[in-house]
Scaffold this active site. Structure first.
Site, short mmCIF file in Angstrom:
data_model
loop_
_atom_site.label_atom_id
_atom_site.label_comp_id
_atom_site.label_asym_id
_atom_site.label_seq_id
_atom_site.Cartn_x
_atom_site.Cartn_y
_atom_site.Cartn_z
N GLU A 166 1.13 -1.07 0.08
CA GLU A 166 -0.25 0.34 0.06
C GLU A 166 1.43 1.36 0.18
OE1 GLU A 166 -3.18 -0.12 3.39
OE2 GLU A 166 -3.88 -1.92 1.83
N GLU A 363 -4.38 -8.64 0.65
CA GLU A 363 -5.29 -8.67 2.36
C GLU A 363 -6.44 -8.88 1.73
OE1 GLU A 363 -4.15 -4.80 4.50
OE2 GLU A 363 -1.87 -5.47 4.50
C1 BGP Z 1 -4.36 -2.26 5.41
C2 BGP Z 1 -2.40 -2.14 5.93
C3 BGP Z 1 -2.67 -3.17 6.46
C4 BGP Z 1 -3.56 -3.42 8.15
C5 BGP Z 1 -5.37 -3.82 7.57
C6 BGP Z 1 -6.48 -3.16 8.11
O1 BGP Z 1 -4.41 -0.99 4.66
O2 BGP Z 1 -1.84 -3.24 4.93
O3 BGP Z 1 -1.35 -3.18 8.17
O4 BGP Z 1 -3.78 -2.74 9.48
O5 BGP Z 1 -5.05 -2.35 6.23
O6 BGP Z 1 -6.94 -2.00 8.78
P1 BGP Z 1 -6.22 -1.24 9.55
O7 BGP Z 1 -5.71 -1.90 10.30
O8 BGP Z 1 -6.73 0.44 9.88
O9 BGP Z 1 -7.63 -1.81 10.60
#
Ligand code: BGP
Length: 471
Positions: A166, A363
């Protein structure tokens, strides 16, 4: 209805260094460490990455759990600030590197494919403080030197390398929205970072190919399919502009090798001119990624702006605004819409507009607060909502694969509950629980058992049909 995983299709999970390792034996801060140190009070319950999952000390125990929840692969990041001792010369910190050697070896021993991401926001803080991060051409060179050390050390044992996770998130949330540290707005810096990461990726790809390293190299982007409120030309124009900034900047640059000219011009007209050299343009054109990773959580919904932005600084939102669609399904804990069909639409876009490049979901997951209340008498979290979430998304993805999408894997977020930026441990995503009240005890959730079944039998059941019936 029953769904079957195609042959060779990989299922697994992802994690990041700063979200899991903790600070044991760390000599330098990375950018997220700095975000926490700058304002710990802004992190949920004041908890930050100091201990996280303590993966640095407990990696053996954790990796032993990976096959128990059916992970065929696990993507993790290397913390640049741990792996390298001297950033200018890219001299490896042997103690730090030894930890990653152990992680890789342990995963291989347990039959879990290790995938390495070179940067999940772990830019060494010193390189931000001294040079301004990826806005600096020098930092890009240092990144490439660091990448070379990783390729040399792990090529052969590791088959998938990812240059960034990201890459647009830190530029956007830190320098465009001013929400995250350093908590000021500098649109030019935001776009310079984005462009810098495009150049860094192309240069790393070039080096990877020239060095004949084994395996594939790609980048992981956070992409949500963008939907317009209506087919009115102004809404469609809003969608086109949202895509230009949020989708095409990276996709066109990395998959087609062309930074969109329209974007270059808009930025130049708005005091955000990119510093592009002819040499970089050629490198970007000739060194496109070999595989694409996509993180998908929620779709983007936009409409034509109804009010003018009062911003005194440049912001892409001046071309569109968020459309709050009535009746959308929500994950109330994270405030994100749940729309599994977007994965199918995304797959179609990659298939039709991006050369049907090989890609993987890197993810996808559901962050839920207060999961302790779903524990049964054996203390296992009964997270049926997460099972449904995974099954629906995967089913839509497999429909696209059946229709020719070149998607070769589905990695969820994530293996085990871990720290999020600012939300810290509020919302949990894991297939495995980390119980803060009991020395961070690990316990497989019901979704972990489901994942194991799905991965080992190569099939799963979905109760709700993908195409809802009219009632
Ligand atoms: C993505 C990232 C992760 C993870 C995920 C969930 O953007 O790559 O690192 O954190 O989001 O989001 P959050 O943790 O803000 O709920």
């Amino acid at each position: 209805m029953k769904y079957q995983l195609p042959e060779g299709f990989i299922v697994g999970a992802s994690q990041a260094a700063w979200q899991t390792e903790g600070w044991t034996a760390k000599k330098h801060d990375n950018y997220v460490d700095y975000m926490y140190k700058q304002a710990p009070n802004r992190w949920f319950d004041g908890i930050g990455p100091t201990i996280a999952c303590d993966f640095y000390n407990r990696y053996k125990e954790d990796i032993a759990l990976m096959p128990q929840v059916g992970l065929q692969a696990n993507r993790f990041s290397i913390d640049w600030s741990r792996f390298i001792e001297d950033f200018e010369t890219a001299t490896v910190n042997e103690e730090g590197a030894q930890f990653y050697d152990n992680v890789v070896d342990e995963m291989l021993a347990k039959g879990v494919e290790p995938m390495i991401c070179l940067e999940h926001w772990e830019l060494p803080y010193e390189l931000y403080e001294k040079y301004g991060g990826y806005a600096s051409k020098h930092v890009i060179e240092l990144y490439v030197k660091y990448a070379e050390q990783v390729f040399k050390r792990y090529s052969g044992r590791v088959k998938h390398f990812w240059t960034f996770n990201e890459p647009g998130v830190i530029p956007e949330l830190c320098f465009l929205h001013g929400n995250w540290a350093p908590s000021f707005v500098e649109p030019k810096t935001a776009f310079a970072w984005n462009y810098g990461k495009v150049v860094a990726t192309a240069k790393a790809v070039k080096l990877f190919r020239e060095g004949n390293y084994e395996g594939k190299i790609g980048t992981i982007l956070n992409l949500g399919t963008v939907y317009a409120r209506s087919n009115h030309p102004r809404d469609l124009e809003a969608k086109r502009m949202a895509e230009l900034f949020n989708f095409r900047f990276y996709m066109d640059s990395l998959v087609h090798g062309i930074v969109p000219q329209e974007l270059i011009e808009i930025l130049a007209e708005n005091d955000c001119a990119l510093e592009i050299t002819a040499e970089e343009t050629a490198i970007i054109a000739e060194n496109t990624i070999e595989i694409l990773g996509i993180n998908y959580y929620q779709p983007g919904r936009v409409k034509a702006r109804e009010t003018q932005l009062a911003h005194t600084f440049f912001h892409p939102d001046q071309y569109f605004e968020h459309y709050d669609m009535q009746g959308k399904r929500m994950n109330p804990h994270r405030g994100w819409e749940i729309y599994p069909k977007a994965l199918y639409d995304l797959a179609k876009t990659v298939q039709e507009e991006y050369k049907n490049i090989e890609w993987m979901i890197m993810e996808n997951g559901m962050g839920v607060e207060g999961e302790e209340k779903y524990k049964n008498e054996d203390l296992q979290i009964q997270d049926d909502y997460r099972i449904e979430f995974f099954a629906e998304h995967l089913a839509w993805l497999l429909r696209a694969v059946e229709e020719g999408s070149n998607c070769s894997g589905y990695l969820v977020w994530n293996f085990m509950d871990n720290i999020s930026p600012y939300n810290a441990l509020k919302n949990r995503y894991g297939l495995v629980e980390m119980d803060l009240t009991q020395d961070r005890a690990r316990r497989i959730k019901k979704s972990g058992e489901w994942f194991y079944q799905m991965s080992t039998t190569r099939e799963f059941e979905l109760a709700t049909p993908l195409d809802p019936e009219l009632k």
